[in-house]
Scaffold this motif. Sequence first.
Motif, PDB file in Angstrom:
ATOM      1  N   LEU A  27       0.099  -6.045 -12.613  1.00 53.07           N
ATOM      2  CA  LEU A  27      -1.688  -6.923 -12.308  1.00 53.07           C
ATOM      3  C   LEU A  27      -2.013  -5.576 -11.931  1.00 53.07           C
ATOM      4  N   HIS A  28      -1.119  -4.849 -11.191  1.00 54.55           N
ATOM      5  CA  HIS A  28      -1.311  -3.111 -10.624  1.00 54.55           C
ATOM      6  C   HIS A  28      -1.254  -2.585 -11.360  1.00 54.55           C
ATOM      7  N   GLY A  63      -7.468  -5.172 -11.580  1.00 60.51           N
ATOM      8  CA  GLY A  63      -7.647  -4.329 -10.036  1.00 60.51           C
ATOM      9  C   GLY A  63      -8.165  -4.988  -8.620  1.00 60.51           C
ATOM     10  N   LEU A  64      -9.042  -5.713  -8.922  1.00 61.43           N
ATOM     11  CA  LEU A  64      -9.914  -7.163  -7.481  1.00 61.43           C
ATOM     12  C   LEU A  64      -8.227  -8.063  -7.826  1.00 61.43           C
ATOM     13  N   ILE A  65      -8.601  -7.930  -8.470  1.00 64.73           N
ATOM     14  CA  ILE A  65      -7.083  -9.034  -8.543  1.00 64.73           C
ATOM     15  C   ILE A  65      -5.999  -9.150  -8.069  1.00 64.73           C
ATOM     16  N   ALA A  66      -5.595  -8.181  -8.247  1.00 66.72           N
ATOM     17  CA  ALA A  66      -4.198  -7.841  -7.945  1.00 66.72           C
ATOM     18  C   ALA A  66      -3.852  -7.186  -6.578  1.00 66.72           C
ATOM     19  N   ALA A 113      -5.762  -9.011  -4.420  1.00 65.89           N
ATOM     20  CA  ALA A 113      -6.692  -9.474  -4.058  1.00 65.89           C
ATOM     21  C   ALA A 113      -4.773 -11.658  -3.934  1.00 65.89           C
ATOM     22  N   VAL A 114      -3.733 -10.726  -4.406  1.00 68.53           N
ATOM     23  CA  VAL A 114      -2.793 -11.526  -5.353  1.00 68.53           C
ATOM     24  C   VAL A 114      -1.875 -10.936  -3.650  1.00 68.53           C
ATOM     25  N   PHE A 115      -2.265  -9.229  -4.330  1.00 65.89           N
ATOM     26  CA  PHE A 115      -0.968  -8.666  -3.154  1.00 65.89           C
ATOM     27  C   PHE A 115      -1.082  -9.037  -1.596  1.00 65.89           C
ATOM     28  N   TRP A 116      -2.726  -8.739  -1.395  1.00 61.26           N
ATOM     29  CA  TRP A 116      -2.842  -8.885   0.317  1.00 61.26           C
ATOM     30  C   TRP A 116      -2.451  -9.942   0.787  1.00 61.26           C
ATOM     31  N   ASP A 117      -1.644  -9.565   1.989  1.00 55.32           N
ATOM     32  CA  ASP A 117      -1.000 -10.640   2.882  1.00 55.32           C
ATOM     33  C   ASP A 117      -1.520 -11.147   4.169  1.00 55.32           C
ATOM     34  N   GLY A 118      -2.955 -10.516   4.208  1.00 51.50           N
ATOM     35  CA  GLY A 118      -3.964 -10.988   5.650  1.00 51.50           C
ATOM     36  C   GLY A 118      -3.292 -10.408   6.320  1.00 51.50           C
ATOM     37  N   GLN A 119      -2.853  -9.156   6.687  1.00 47.50           N
ATOM     38  CA  GLN A 119      -3.181  -8.433   7.643  1.00 47.50           C
ATOM     39  C   GLN A 119      -3.811  -7.823   8.121  1.00 47.50           C
ATOM     40  N   VAL A 120      -5.262  -7.246   8.779  1.00 46.43           N
ATOM     41  CA  VAL A 120      -6.398  -6.791   8.751  1.00 46.43           C
ATOM     42  C   VAL A 120      -5.744  -5.309   8.572  1.00 46.43           C
TER      43      VAL A 120
END
Length: 127
Positions: free
Chosen positions: A57-58, A90-93, A95-102
């Motif tokens: 995706l990236h 890029g936005l989907i990439a 969203a898929v990659f982010w692990d939730g660590q703010v």
Amino acid sequence: MPSWLRYVLAFVVFAHGFVYARVGAALPRDIPQWTGRSRLLGNALTGPRLIVLSRVLHVSAGILILACALALAFAHPSWRGLAVAGAVVGLIAFAVFWDGQVKFLAEEGVIGVGASLALLAWALFTR
């Protein structure tokens, strides 16, 4: 738009696409604090398959945005479609990659999200 401004904007867009392609090809090596899980996908896709999906995706977003920069530099009308496609991928990439660590949003790509949103808005809402 004056030629010099078009070239400057094409360079900025090119830099954005280059970062997507460069960082995407190396994921997650450059981000040691990444947990190896996607907040969006949860347990549906983890480990090596999640890494492959994130890379694809990236790098795809990067290639589309690089093509957009070239089209923009040469004043080709396809730049808008390439910009929309690259920004959305890029936005989907992210969203898929982010692990939730703010606390690691910057390291995990939120700056790219801002750049992609700006590119998307420019392509959709300007003449």
